[in-house]
Design a protein around this motif. Structure first.
Motif, PDB file in Angstrom:
ATOM      1  N   PRO A 116       0.836  -1.206   0.000  1.00 33.67           N
ATOM      2  CA  PRO A 116       0.000   0.000   0.000  1.00 33.67           C
ATOM      3  C   PRO A 116       0.869   1.253   0.000  1.00 33.67           C
ATOM      4  CG  PRO A 116       0.134  -0.889   2.201  1.00 33.67           C
ATOM      5  CD  PRO A 116       0.844  -1.875   1.308  1.00 33.67           C
ATOM      6  N   ALA A 117       0.256   2.401  -0.255  1.00 34.29           N
ATOM      7  CA  ALA A 117       0.953   3.678  -0.196  1.00 34.29           C
ATOM      8  C   ALA A 117       0.186   4.529   0.812  1.00 34.29           C
ATOM      9  CB  ALA A 117       1.003   4.336  -1.570  1.00 34.29           C
ATOM     10  N   ALA A 130      -6.002  -1.685   3.303  1.00 34.47           N
ATOM     11  CA  ALA A 130      -5.438  -2.993   2.944  1.00 34.47           C
ATOM     12  C   ALA A 130      -3.958  -3.014   3.294  1.00 34.47           C
ATOM     13  CB  ALA A 130      -5.625  -3.261   1.457  1.00 34.47           C
ATOM     14  N   LEU A 131      -3.565  -3.956   4.113  1.00 31.40           N
ATOM     15  CA  LEU A 131      -2.180  -4.012   4.568  1.00 31.40           C
ATOM     16  C   LEU A 131      -1.485  -5.323   4.225  1.00 31.40           C
ATOM     17  CD1 LEU A 131      -2.521  -2.349   8.058  1.00 31.40           C
ATOM     18  CD2 LEU A 131      -1.206  -1.489   6.145  1.00 31.40           C
ATOM     19  N   GLY A 132      -2.223  -6.402   4.066  1.00 29.02           N
ATOM     20  CA  GLY A 132      -1.604  -7.683   3.781  1.00 29.02           C
ATOM     21  C   GLY A 132      -0.575  -8.050   4.836  1.00 29.02           C
ATOM     22  N   ASP A 133       0.604  -8.516   4.397  1.00 26.44           N
ATOM     23  CA  ASP A 133       1.642  -8.962   5.308  1.00 26.44           C
ATOM     24  C   ASP A 133       2.242  -7.825   6.129  1.00 26.44           C
ATOM     25  OD1 ASP A 133       1.259 -11.436   4.295  1.00 26.44           O
ATOM     26  OD2 ASP A 133       2.979 -11.396   2.943  1.00 26.44           O
ATOM     27  N   HIS A 291      -6.494   3.242  -8.806  1.00 26.01           N
ATOM     28  CA  HIS A 291      -7.427   3.827  -7.843  1.00 26.01           C
ATOM     29  C   HIS A 291      -7.365   3.095  -6.507  1.00 26.01           C
ATOM     30  CE1 HIS A 291     -11.240   4.968  -5.922  1.00 26.01           C
ATOM     31  NE2 HIS A 291     -11.132   6.081  -6.627  1.00 26.01           N
ATOM     32  N   SER A 292      -7.239   1.763  -6.555  1.00 29.12           N
ATOM     33  CA  SER A 292      -7.200   0.998  -5.305  1.00 29.12           C
ATOM     34  C   SER A 292      -5.946   1.305  -4.505  1.00 29.12           C
ATOM     35  CB  SER A 292      -7.281  -0.503  -5.604  1.00 29.12           C
ATOM     36  OG  SER A 292      -6.124  -0.946  -6.292  1.00 29.12           O
ATOM     37  N   LEU A 293      -4.845   1.635  -5.182  1.00 28.69           N
ATOM     38  CA  LEU A 293      -3.594   1.922  -4.478  1.00 28.69           C
ATOM     39  C   LEU A 293      -3.502   3.364  -3.989  1.00 28.69           C
ATOM     40  CD1 LEU A 293      -1.008   0.005  -6.704  1.00 28.69           C
ATOM     41  CD2 LEU A 293      -1.722  -0.579  -4.393  1.00 28.69           C
ATOM     42  N   ASP A 324      11.054  -3.281  -3.813  1.00 22.94           N
ATOM     43  CA  ASP A 324       9.814  -3.549  -4.546  1.00 22.94           C
ATOM     44  C   ASP A 324       8.626  -2.759  -4.010  1.00 22.94           C
ATOM     45  OD1 ASP A 324       9.257  -4.790  -2.157  1.00 22.94           O
ATOM     46  OD2 ASP A 324       9.036  -6.803  -2.980  1.00 22.94           O
ATOM     47  N   ALA A 325       8.878  -1.625  -3.352  1.00 23.08           N
ATOM     48  CA  ALA A 325       7.776  -0.788  -2.876  1.00 23.08           C
ATOM     49  C   ALA A 325       7.060  -0.148  -4.065  1.00 23.08           C
ATOM     50  CB  ALA A 325       8.300   0.292  -1.932  1.00 23.08           C
ATOM     51  N   THR A 326       5.788   0.202  -3.879  1.00 24.51           N
ATOM     52  CA  THR A 326       5.012   0.847  -4.927  1.00 24.51           C
ATOM     53  C   THR A 326       5.416   2.312  -5.048  1.00 24.51           C
ATOM     54  OG1 THR A 326       3.122  -0.615  -4.587  1.00 24.51           O
ATOM     55  CG2 THR A 326       2.689   1.470  -5.669  1.00 24.51           C
ATOM     56  N   THR A 327       5.867   2.715  -6.230  1.00 21.26           N
ATOM     57  CA  THR A 327       6.261   4.097  -6.489  1.00 21.26           C
ATOM     58  C   THR A 327       5.709   4.515  -7.844  1.00 21.26           C
ATOM     59  OG1 THR A 327       8.350   3.407  -7.509  1.00 21.26           O
ATOM     60  CG2 THR A 327       8.397   3.893  -5.150  1.00 21.26           C
ATOM     61  N   THR A 328       5.687   5.822  -8.096  1.00 20.51           N
ATOM     62  CA  THR A 328       5.237   6.332  -9.385  1.00 20.51           C
ATOM     63  C   THR A 328       6.138   7.486  -9.804  1.00 20.51           C
ATOM     64  OG1 THR A 328       3.798   8.139  -8.631  1.00 20.51           O
ATOM     65  CG2 THR A 328       2.863   5.920  -8.597  1.00 20.51           C
ATOM     66  N   ILE A 329       5.805   8.077 -10.949  1.00 22.01           N
ATOM     67  CA  ILE A 329       6.452   9.324 -11.322  1.00 22.01           C
ATOM     68  C   ILE A 329       6.223  10.320 -10.186  1.00 22.01           C
ATOM     69  CG2 ILE A 329       4.379  10.133 -12.526  1.00 22.01           C
ATOM     70  CD1 ILE A 329       6.227  11.511 -14.526  1.00 22.01           C
TER      71      ILE A 329
END
Length: 373
Positions: A116-117, A130-133, A291-293, A324-329
């Motif tokens: 998640p972010a 949502a956090l998962g592990d 959108h979910s993230l 492997d974290a979620t990142t964007t521009i």
């Protein structure tokens, strides 16, 4: 899904789409004034393994079928689309990947909520739905992560986001500096040896979700800089200038030289300001992965957890941080925090198909000759 199965799933997906060479590095900051970044990368024919990619395609189709059984038609559709992309690589050989396809391939492995972010508000981390592990880690380490959250700021110029930065204290004198990725300054450097910084850059330490105030300071002077894509050297240190809002800067990020080198598998958090990618609007509608993230909240302070990855073969032995974290521009210049303690360990720069990369604080200290404390 067990950790072992999830790891296997991630490896297979990475193998299916991780065929770019070193020229596939994706800087995650906005272009300088009047510039547009080309984001269509030609795949290299070297290293293509049809049997391996077909195996990954078959696995994607199995995951799609499982998603349909769980009544998740959107994820099933995305997995089917990814499988079709894998088949195209085998059938056509080298292909030109559109931004849509590239982001889909890189994000699918994190679409289950485990990366998640999380938003930051009033200097404190908000618990994402949502956090998962990573759920227990948020609870355990929230207070320690909060200790460095206020030191992150969004770097803007002429009202436009360039990236992120982290406030640091120098070890040997009473001065604060801002650490960011070197390529964030593209278009804002005057040529010279060393180059000088053009006026107009500002850092805002309170660019948060729902924030009604700002804590902006000028960035006046370049102290140390290097952007060399082949080696991965990508950092800049800037002197913190005067306040534009009559306020003091926040406390500097926590640092500890003993925590500047990260081990493979270690959990980290990327603290920055992910912006909306330049992609079709349909990808940001409710029910879509983007959108979910991110929920439509862009260019505000977030913390995204991930794990340190092994370096690709062509980058092995270099003092870089792969994760492997979620990142964007817009994520370039984000701080890399040790997730259990909140200490700053490096700066995020961008990504390739197989992993995102940054530069460790140990390497930055050695390159710049500066001590942080």
């Amino acid at each position: 899904m067990s950790d072992r199965c999830r790891g296997l799933q991630e490896r297979r997906l990475r193998q299916a789409f991780g065929t770019r060479g070193t020229n596939g590095f994706r800087p995650e900051s906005h272009a300088g004034p009047g510039e547009e970044r080309a984001d269509r990368t030609r795949e290299s024919p070297e290293g293509l393994d049809g049997a391996r990619i077909r195996a990954a395609r078959d696995y994607l189709l199995l995951l799609a079928e499982s998603s349909r059984a769980r009544e998740d038609p959107f994820l099933a559709g995305e997995l089917n689309a990814a499988a079709e992309g894998a088949e195209d690589v085998v059938r056509q050989g080298p292909v030109v990947r559109t931004p849509d396809e590239a982001f889909r391939a890189e994000l699918l492995i994190h679409a289950d909520g485990t990366r998640p972010a999380a938003l930051v508000k009033n200097g404190s981390l908000l618990r994402p739905e949502a956090l998962g592990d990573f759920g227990e880690l948020y609870v355990i380490s929230r207070q320690t992560v909060d200790a460095s959250i206020r030191s992150a700021g969004r770097i803007d110029a002429s009202g436009r986001q360039l990236g992120g930065g982290m406030l640091l204290a120098l070890e040997d004198r009473d001065e604060h500096v801002v650490l960011t990725a070197g390529h964030v300054l593209d278009g804002w450097l005057e040529p010279g040896d060393p180059p000088t910084l053009r006026p107009g850059l500002v850092i805002d330490f309170e660019a948060e979700f729902g924030g009604a105030s700002s804590n902006r300071h000028r960035l006046d002077r370049l102290l140390s800089y290097c952007f060399d894509e082949p080696s991965g050297t990508d950092y800049a240190l800037l002197a913190l200038g005067a306040s534009l809002d009559g306020r003091s800067p926040p406390a500097a990020a926590l640092t500890d030289p003993g925590r500047w080198r990260l081990a493979v598998g270690e959990t980290i958090g990327i603290l920055g300001f992910p912006a909306r990618p330049v992609l079709p609007s349909s990808l940001f509608l409710p029910g879509q992965v983007w959108h979910s993230l991110f929920g439509g909240a862009w260019s505000v302070k977030r913390l995204s957890p991930g794990r340190v990855s092994a370096a690709p073969a062509d980058q092995a032995g270099q003092d870089l941080v792969w994760h492997d974290a979620t990142t964007t521009i817009g994520s370039s210049g984000s701080g890399i925090l040790t997730f259990g303690s909140g200490y700053l360990a490096g700066v995020h720069a961008g990504g390739r198909s197989e992993a995102n990369r940054g530069m460790s604080l140990a390497a930055i200290a050695a390159r710049s000759g500066q001590g942080f404390g």
